[in-house]
Design a protein around this motif. Structure first.
Motif, PDB file in Angstrom:
ATOM      1  N   ARG A  22     -13.075   7.336  -0.995  1.00 36.35           N
ATOM      2  CA  ARG A  22     -11.678   7.230  -0.698  1.00 36.35           C
ATOM      3  C   ARG A  22     -11.050   5.982  -0.519  1.00 36.35           C
ATOM      4  N   ALA A  26      -8.493   4.065  -3.261  1.00 32.77           N
ATOM      5  CA  ALA A  26      -7.103   3.466  -2.852  1.00 32.77           C
ATOM      6  C   ALA A  26      -6.920   2.200  -3.203  1.00 32.77           C
ATOM      7  N   GLY A  91      -1.263  12.645  -6.799  1.00 33.72           N
ATOM      8  CA  GLY A  91      -0.571  12.954  -5.778  1.00 33.72           C
ATOM      9  C   GLY A  91      -1.482  13.043  -4.375  1.00 33.72           C
ATOM     10  N   LEU A  92      -2.727  12.382  -4.624  1.00 37.01           N
ATOM     11  CA  LEU A  92      -3.830  12.337  -3.511  1.00 37.01           C
ATOM     12  C   LEU A  92      -3.218  11.556  -2.213  1.00 37.01           C
ATOM     13  N   ALA A  93      -3.710  12.134  -1.097  1.00 37.95           N
ATOM     14  CA  ALA A  93      -3.253  11.374   0.135  1.00 37.95           C
ATOM     15  C   ALA A  93      -3.810   9.987  -0.030  1.00 37.95           C
ATOM     16  N   PHE A  94      -5.058   9.574  -0.611  1.00 34.04           N
ATOM     17  CA  PHE A  94      -5.583   8.432  -0.805  1.00 34.04           C
ATOM     18  C   PHE A  94      -5.410   7.771  -2.130  1.00 34.04           C
ATOM     19  N   THR A  97      -2.985   2.456  -4.164  1.00 33.81           N
ATOM     20  CA  THR A  97      -1.984   1.883  -3.790  1.00 33.81           C
ATOM     21  C   THR A  97      -1.684   0.574  -4.576  1.00 33.81           C
TER      22      THR A  97
END
Length: 399
Positions: A22, A26, A91-94, A97
């Motif tokens: 993860r 990111a 849409g994953l939290a990780f 970026t």
């Protein structure tokens, strides 16, 4: 060291493996230089008895574990680290970026599973005779990272065997697949430039219009493939892009065709450029024009050693049951730069299905999709499979 113990150990490391995946996911990086990913790997494995090598051409790493039970064989395990220049829509939290970059080919999982295998094997160092090389490689997505690492001398001595995994998000959950011989195709890029003479679109007879000639070349390529290359030795030539013209009423001076060539044998790969050049230049000449063909070499054919495939099949059977390994009937026309390693050492790449359990895997988004998803619960199996291939080869070779 039993395969059951390896799988149990991999599950015990699950939080670490998933966490590393993860963190890498990111902050995706492109090409031959992936310093953030390199540093994450070094930090995750800093407590282990590994020696590290880096070269001038990439941020690739080779970590070596010397077994504590004496001299023996050398085995290489590889994971790639780079991402793709594309947006992420999971849409994953990780999720990524970094705009315009995504780990859409699973290299984040490959790296994390390899790091897990390193930790597993280091924990059993005293029982191992020989050497394990952990190859953390950037630049797989068309950048020839494996070749650069070989040229930099990072894989020295060359291993006696080499293994790698590639996840498949549109393959059944936890299924391992492989095949003897050609697993993946070579991939070379071509550009054909047809030079004509532009003018007013209402008076084509006063020009040399390159557009219809370019179209003729496209259709002739398909006939060339089916009539000059045997169906038993597949060749794929795809024209993926055509550029010409500036306005609706102007005949262009030139047309440019760009595409990919895929083959499953060295012989077809070496022969194809000459056939393509003969076809394009002669068609252009028939219309009083010229054509230039430029070839950008890509990856070789990925060829798996039948002994290595059998070893991976046996390890899979001991880990999760023989029914969880399948032999692919046909190669896949995608390409992989692990092929460079397999040109130097016998080995194999295996595919690992990471669709979510219970989902219809046929409907899942495949690799290179902006919505590609991974069932992380499969990753300990990948870690155990890599470690198991290393252990079995060090103990028994290809016997």
């Amino acid at each position: 060291m039993t395969e059951a113990a390896l799988l149990e150990g991999a599950h015990a490391l699950s939080d670490k493996i998933v966490g590393l995946r993860r963190a890498i996911h990111a902050e995706p990086e492109l090409g031959l230089h992936t310093p953030l990913t390199r540093d994450k790997v070094r930090a995750a494995l800093a407590h282990l008895p590994l020696t590290w090598r880096e070269g001038p051409s990439t941020t690739g790493l080779v970590a070596t574990l010397e077994g504590g039970a004496g001299a023996g064989r050398t085995v290489l395990l590889r994971g790639d680290m780079d991402a793709l220049p594309m947006p992420e829509e999971t849409g994953l939290a990780f999720a990524s970026t970094i705009p315009g970059r995504m780990h859409a080919c699973g290299h984040d999982t490959h790296t994390a599973m390899l790091a897990g295998a390193a930790e597993l094997l280091c924990g059993r160092r005293d029982t191992l005779a020989g050497r394990v090389q952990f190859m953390f490689q950037p630049g797989e997505e068309g950048h020839h990272g494996a070749r650069f690492m070989l040229d930099d001398g990072l894989i020295d001595p060359l291993p006696d065997a080499a293994f790698a995994l590639h996840i498949m998000p549109d393959s059944p959950h936890g299924l391992v697949a492989g095949r003897n011989g050609a697993l993946l195709a070579s991939a070379d890029q071509f550009t054909i430039t047809v030079e004509g003479r532009g003018g007013h679109a209402s008076m084509p007879h006063q020009t040399r219009d390159p557009v219809p000639v370019a179209c003729e070349i496209v259709t002739a390529i398909q006939a060339m493939v089916t009539r000059k290359f045997a169906v038993s030795d597949p060749v794929v030539v795809t024209v993926a892009k055509i550029e010409a013209g500036t306005a609706h009423n102007v005949i262009a001076d030139r047309a440019v065709l760009t595409g990919t060539m895929r083959t499953l044998s060295r012989e077809s790969r070496e022969r194809l450029p000459a056939e393509l050049e003969r076809l394009a230049t002669h068609i252009a000449a028939a219309h009083d024009m010229t054509a230039r063909v430029r070839i950008e070499p890509g990856f070789p054919v990925t060829v798996c050693d039948e002994r290595a495939v059998a070893l991976g099949e046996a390890v899979t059977g001991d880990l999760v049951g023989a029914e969880r390994f399948v032999r692919l009937a046909h190669p896949i026309m995608g390409a992989e730069d692990f092929s460079y390693v397999l040109e130097k050492a016998p080995g194999a790449m295996f595919f690992l299905g990471v669709s979510h359990e219970g989902d219809d895997w046929r409907q899942c988004c495949g690799i290179h999709s902006t919505r590609m998803m991974v069932d992380e619960s499969v990753m300990p199996l990948g870690t155990a499979l890599l470690a198991g291939c290393a252990v079995r080869f060090l103990e028994k070779g290809f016997a």
